[in-house]
Design a protein around this motif. Structure first.
Motif, short mmCIF file in Angstrom:
data_model
loop_
_atom_site.label_atom_id
_atom_site.label_comp_id
_atom_site.label_asym_id
_atom_site.label_seq_id
_atom_site.Cartn_x
_atom_site.Cartn_y
_atom_site.Cartn_z
N MET A 35 0.98 -1.47 -0.02
CA MET A 35 0.11 -0.15 0.11
C MET A 35 0.50 1.49 -0.13
O MET A 35 0.67 2.18 0.25
CB MET A 35 -1.13 -0.28 0.75
CG MET A 35 -1.86 -1.02 1.07
SD MET A 35 -3.00 -0.67 0.12
CE MET A 35 -3.77 0.92 0.37
N GLU B 39 -4.84 -7.34 -3.64
CA GLU B 39 -3.89 -7.24 -4.57
C GLU B 39 -3.79 -8.46 -5.32
O GLU B 39 -4.98 -9.33 -4.98
CB GLU B 39 -2.62 -6.70 -3.62
CG GLU B 39 -2.02 -8.70 -3.08
CD GLU B 39 -0.81 -8.18 -2.48
OE1 GLU B 39 -0.10 -7.37 -3.35
OE2 GLU B 39 -0.12 -8.39 -1.83
N ARG C 43 -3.71 -1.32 -8.18
CA ARG C 43 -2.99 -1.33 -7.12
C ARG C 43 -3.42 -1.93 -6.10
O ARG C 43 -4.53 -2.12 -5.65
CB ARG C 43 -2.13 0.00 -6.73
CG ARG C 43 -1.01 1.06 -8.13
CD ARG C 43 -1.67 2.30 -8.10
NE ARG C 43 -2.46 3.18 -7.89
CZ ARG C 43 -2.90 3.82 -7.25
NH1 ARG C 43 -2.24 4.32 -6.33
NH2 ARG C 43 -4.14 4.37 -7.37
N PHE D 87 -5.15 -2.16 -2.44
CA PHE D 87 -5.71 -1.39 -1.26
C PHE D 87 -6.52 -2.00 -0.61
O PHE D 87 -5.88 -3.32 -0.03
CB PHE D 87 -6.38 -0.97 -2.40
CG PHE D 87 -7.77 -1.89 -3.13
CD1 PHE D 87 -8.81 -2.20 -1.87
CD2 PHE D 87 -7.75 -2.46 -4.03
CE1 PHE D 87 -9.78 -3.07 -2.64
CE2 PHE D 87 -8.32 -3.92 -4.77
CZ PHE D 87 -9.42 -3.66 -4.16
N LYS E 9 -10.08 4.01 -6.24
CA LYS E 9 -8.82 4.87 -7.65
C LYS E 9 -7.70 3.56 -7.50
O LYS E 9 -7.61 3.39 -8.74
CB LYS E 9 -8.25 6.00 -7.12
CG LYS E 9 -7.48 6.03 -5.89
CD LYS E 9 -7.58 7.59 -5.59
CE LYS E 9 -6.80 8.02 -4.54
NZ LYS E 9 -5.93 8.89 -3.99
N GLU E 10 -7.12 2.95 -6.51
CA GLU E 10 -6.26 2.08 -6.07
C GLU E 10 -6.64 0.27 -7.64
O GLU E 10 -5.87 0.30 -8.29
CB GLU E 10 -6.00 1.02 -5.54
CG GLU E 10 -5.09 1.93 -4.36
CD GLU E 10 -6.14 3.15 -3.39
OE1 GLU E 10 -5.92 3.91 -3.09
OE2 GLU E 10 -7.72 3.09 -3.39
#
Length: 895
Positions: free
Chosen positions: A406, A577, A750, A752, A800-801
């Motif tokens: 993260m 992830e 990504r 989170f 957003k990740e």
């Protein structure tokens, strides 16, 4: 002493006094609540609630305007990426402000004798107050936003002094911090007056008839950067040591330069000379409010801090005034004997802050884990307490690895009992753990827990470097992962990434340290603003240390016990992830590609100029006739509950200002529609509408009778609704066209974090875990996982990740809103279903799905590689059949 069963998780919701925490069992609430809180708090909570429910009746127009702006208006701010976010103050911050204003303006409290009237314990007396001036103490848990409260107090007092006739407040403020570290933290918020503009502290110009931002002419003076003292207002931000008057003496004819004795002191005008004493400056102005941060230091009238404030008050009394107000903020307003500061008017305890996820939740080892720890027989400190050190490192290492994806660096904080043992523990860690060889920062503190300025003869540069290293340890640029200190670094060391605290020292009764302060260094959240994510700080240590920490139960904090050590899961939020390290997954095969479309539903701001108020089609209303008294009373009411919002009394020869009234409507419409940069256009349109098309006859806007008509609730609603409807119809448009701008792959997400909750470990998804927003979503995920006719699937995570698919649509109120479908299901390499699962249907659900269907149609018209199809699955229909595979799902629900 647990929290009331109805105490909410939401930190923004208004708290009823009847459900607030108090230090006793729930069955004693009726009889003991008032007696067991700080003496003034229980009664003041009730009084302030009643006042809030009456919409701040009895307060000045300035105070009402500010309170309504801060707490009743919507505030949309933009982050560094330009994303619009809603800003709200915590209720704890709101209640603190309201209590200060109610006491000062409504109750008209002037001194300790007035304050005692609100005592609910029966044991308060004037002799318990050491000061003769008005002093309020605000108790707020670490991390609850005390700095924001200070900024609001400054703004309120400043504008009250400027706008209210005969105000006894001040436009000059002395903000005192206890040490350099706290000074630097407050400086970061106040420098350039940043906090007043980055937060919605200052109302828009024109709001309720005042030019707030233009009128906020205040000069900030830092202790090492003093400027000319301004006639329009000053904030002096300083370390307390700059206010001590140790070197100030009375002028004497025996002085080398005796001009001060015979001619009097020179007036203070220019203050940029480094030899000028800040203490002299604040004693040379005519009015002042003192605000003390970390004010638990002022627990003794014999202390220099208290004496400095006393001296300032005496100097002001010689000029005929006196200190306007002293406001203290702290998480622990307690004296050395543990008694609370009797001036405490507002209390947001740590137990409530933990429950509402404003701070991390402290956890301690459970019984089984503690049973594995022992003190070894050794004269070496690090060997004696090796079990505790190693457990701390084990716990830290797990959270470090868990949160590393993260971009968060977990920090281990160890407290020892003296500098020799501090250095020995540091050496043990450096030599025993290869990855920590160059990652240990040792800080020697003095007896007060502040960075020592005398140890080993450190010079100023070394001290500055130590403070910089301690404050920047959260950053990946810092090589340090472990910080070891004698006692602890006290207030001001407010890094956010401490996930593990190890205590290797007992605390004696006279240590002057509170358990809240010990935990405080690890309480600040890493994921600030993510109230949906619970964060923890693990606390381990010797039996004596743990006994001390667990004494915080007296404050209502029940420390959660969890398994720790080898084999126990990390005590940290769950990280989702892409499962790239899983050798059993073919990420490329499981991946799903989603087109990114340009917005089809858009708001065309350029169209606003075409707004024709003559075509609104509204039913014109009659002009009501009011008496002379009613004409001078301009009352605005809230559209939702029809209660009074604010009142403006026009008297004497004051000419009515229709511009502020029209401006109020223009700004309200802009806020509700989230419009930017169109005030001038909208102001002209509102003016034209009210003047010519709202009533059954043209009206004169400068007529008091016309302005009084605009306070009628149905007329307020008419103006707002007419404009919102017309603006949405004009500006929110389906452009009829869209294009594929890009493609995103699920595998590009990504990492989170989410709360530690039920999850599925999938074989058919690129993610390591699938969590749902409901049990039905997990049930659906498990079903897809076991479908042989599906290649892969994924949850469309809303952050957003994860680069989630979000589709704009026009909601039932005509606004542009955002829709996130629930799942992607890859049937084969040519077909992807976008699935919406629905338990309880809501008003906009049909509009959302229709927009999804249109999105799929647009995508399929613009490319042929993959066909995208929309599927809507209602839970009640799902439960009627036992479906065997995804083909059956499609046949049943593809309608």
């Amino acid at each position: 002493m647990a929290l009331h069963k109805d105490f909410p998780k939401d930190p923004y919701v208004i708290l009823d006094p009847s459900i607030r925490w108090f230090p006793a069992d729930e069955d004693l609430r009726e009889k003991g609540y008032d007696k067991l809180l700080p003496p003034l708090v229980a009664e003041l909570r009730k009084k302030v609630k009643e006042w809030r429910d009456r919409h701040y009746e009895g307060a000045s127009q300035t105070s009402k305007a500010l309170l309504n702006w801060w707490f009743n208006e919507e505030h949309i701010l933009q982050d560094l990426q330009g994303v619009s976010l809603q800003f709200r103050y915590y209720f704890a911050q709101r209640e603190a402000l309201e209590t200060v204003i109610w006491l000062y303006e409504v109750a008209k409290v002037k001194d300790k004798y007035d304050l005692i009237r609100y005592n609910s314990t029966g044991v308060l007396s004037a002799g318990m107050f050491t000061e003769d001036w008005l002093r309020f103490v605000i108790k707020m848990a670490t991390g609850a936003g005390k700095t924001k409260v200070m900024s609001l107090v400054v703004a309120w007092a400043y504008f009250h002094k400027k706008y209210e006739q005969d105000s006894k407040l001040s436009k000059n403020f002395l903000l005192i911090t206890p040490n350099v570290i706290v000074f630097e933290r407050i400086k970061n918020d106040f420098e350039g007056l940043r906090i007043f503009f980055s937060d919605p502290v200052l109302p828009d110009n024109g709001y309720q008839g005042q030019n707030w931002q233009d009128d906020f002419q205040i000069t900030l003076h830092l202790q090492d950067n003093l400027k000319n003292v301004s006639d329009t207002g000053n904030i002096f931000l300083t370390n307390i040591h700059r206010v001590f008057e140790n070197d100030v003496k009375e002028a004497s004819p025996e002085d080398g330069d005796s001009s001060a004795y015979y001619l009097g002191s020179k007036p203070v005008t220019k203050t940029n000379d480094s030899t000028v004493d800040l203490g002299m400056i604040v004693r040379d102005i005519d009015e002042l409010i003192v605000i003390n941060d970390e004010a638990h230091h002022i627990h003794d009238e014999n202390m220099a801090w208290y004496k400095s404030i006393l001296d300032i008050d005496n100097k002001l009394k010689q000029k005929g005034s006196g200190l306007a107000l002293q406001l203290d903020v702290t998480a622990t307003p307690k004296k050395n004997d543990g008694s609370i500061f009797v001036q405490t008017i507002s209390d947001y305890p740590l137990v409530e802050a933990i429950h509402q996820r404003i701070v991390k939740n402290p956890v301690v080892p459970d019984g089984a884990s503690r049973g594995k720890l022992k003190e070894n027989q050794s004269s070496l400190f690090s060997k004696k307490y090796r079990d505790y050190i190693n457990l701390g490192i084990e716990e830290w290492r797990k959270t470090y690895e868990q949160l590393k994806p993260m971009g968060k660096k977990s920090i281990l904080f160890i407290m020892t009992d003296d500098t020799k043992n501090c250095d020995e523990v540091a050496e043990y860690i450096k030599t025993s753990f290869a990855d920590l060889k160059d990652a240990v920062l040792t800080i020697h503190t003095n007896k007060s827990g502040e960075i020592s300025e005398t140890v080993s003869g450190k010079n100023q540069d070394e001290l500055s470097l130590l403070r910089k290293q301690a404050n920047e340890i959260d950053s990946w640029e810092s090589p340090f992962k472990v910080i070891i200190s004698v006692m602890m670094l006290k207030e001001g060391w407010d890094v956010k990434n401490v996930t593990t605290i190890v205590g290797l020292r007992p605390y004696a009764a006279d240590s002057k340290i509170l358990p809240e302060q010990t935990l405080g260094r690890g309480l600040r959240r890493m994921f600030f603003g993510r109230n949906d994510v619970e964060e923890y700080v693990s606390v381990v240590g010797t039996p004596a240390f743990m006994e001390f920490v667990e004494s915080i139960k007296g404050e209502g904090v029940i420390l959660e016990k969890k398994a720790m050590g080898v084999g126990a899961k990390p005590i940290a939020p769950m990280v989702i992830e892409v499962d790239k390290e899983n050798p059993k997954k073919d990420i490329e095969k499981l991946d799903i590609e989603i087109p990114v479309m340009s917005p089809r539903i858009q708001r065309e701001y350029k169209n606003l100029a075409k707004l024709d108020v003559s075509t609104f089609g509204n039913k014109k209303v009659k002009v009501k006739t009011f008496s002379e008294q009613e004409k001078r009373e301009i009352v605005f009411k809230d559209v939702v509950d029809e209660k009074t919002h604010h009142t403006t009394i026009l008297s004497g020869d004051i000419e009515p200002d229709y511009q502020s009234v029209i401006g109020f409507f223009a700004q309200a419409i802009m806020r509700e529609l989230r419009l930017f940069g169109c005030y001038d256009i909208l102001f002209a349109k509102v003016k034209e509408f009210v003047q010519n098309y709202m009533f059954d006859q043209p009206v004169n806007l400068s007529d008091l009778n016309t302005l009084r008509n605009l306070s009628e609730i149905e007329y307020i609603r008419l103006i707002k609704d007419s404009f919102k409807k017309a603006i949405n119809e004009l500006t929110v448009q389906d452009s009829g066209d869209t294009e594929i701008r890009n493609y995103i792959k699920i595998s590009e997400a990504r990492p989170f974090v989410v709360n530690d909750k039920s999850y599925l470990i999938p074989k058919k998804s690129v993610f390591n875990k699938i969590v749902g927003d409901s049990d039905f979503e997990l049930e659906f995920s498990n079903f897809i996982e076991n479908c042989d006719d599906v290649i892969s699937f994924s949850k469309n995570f809303q952050n957003k990740e994860a680069s989630a698919l979000r589709i704009e649509y026009k909601n039932s109120e005509g606004f542009i809103a955002t829709y996130y479908p629930d799942f992607f299901v890859k049937k084969d390499n040519k077909t992807v279903y976008i699935v919406e699962t629905k338990g309880r249907e809501e008003e906009d659900d049909k509009l959302k799905f229709e927009r999804l269907q249109k999105w799929c149609e647009d995508v399929n018209d613009r490319q042929t590689r993959v066909t995208y199809k929309a599927l809507y699955i209602k839970q009640e229909d799902w439960e009627k059949d036992r479906l065997k595979n995804f083909d059956e799902v499609v046949r049943v629900f593809d309608k």
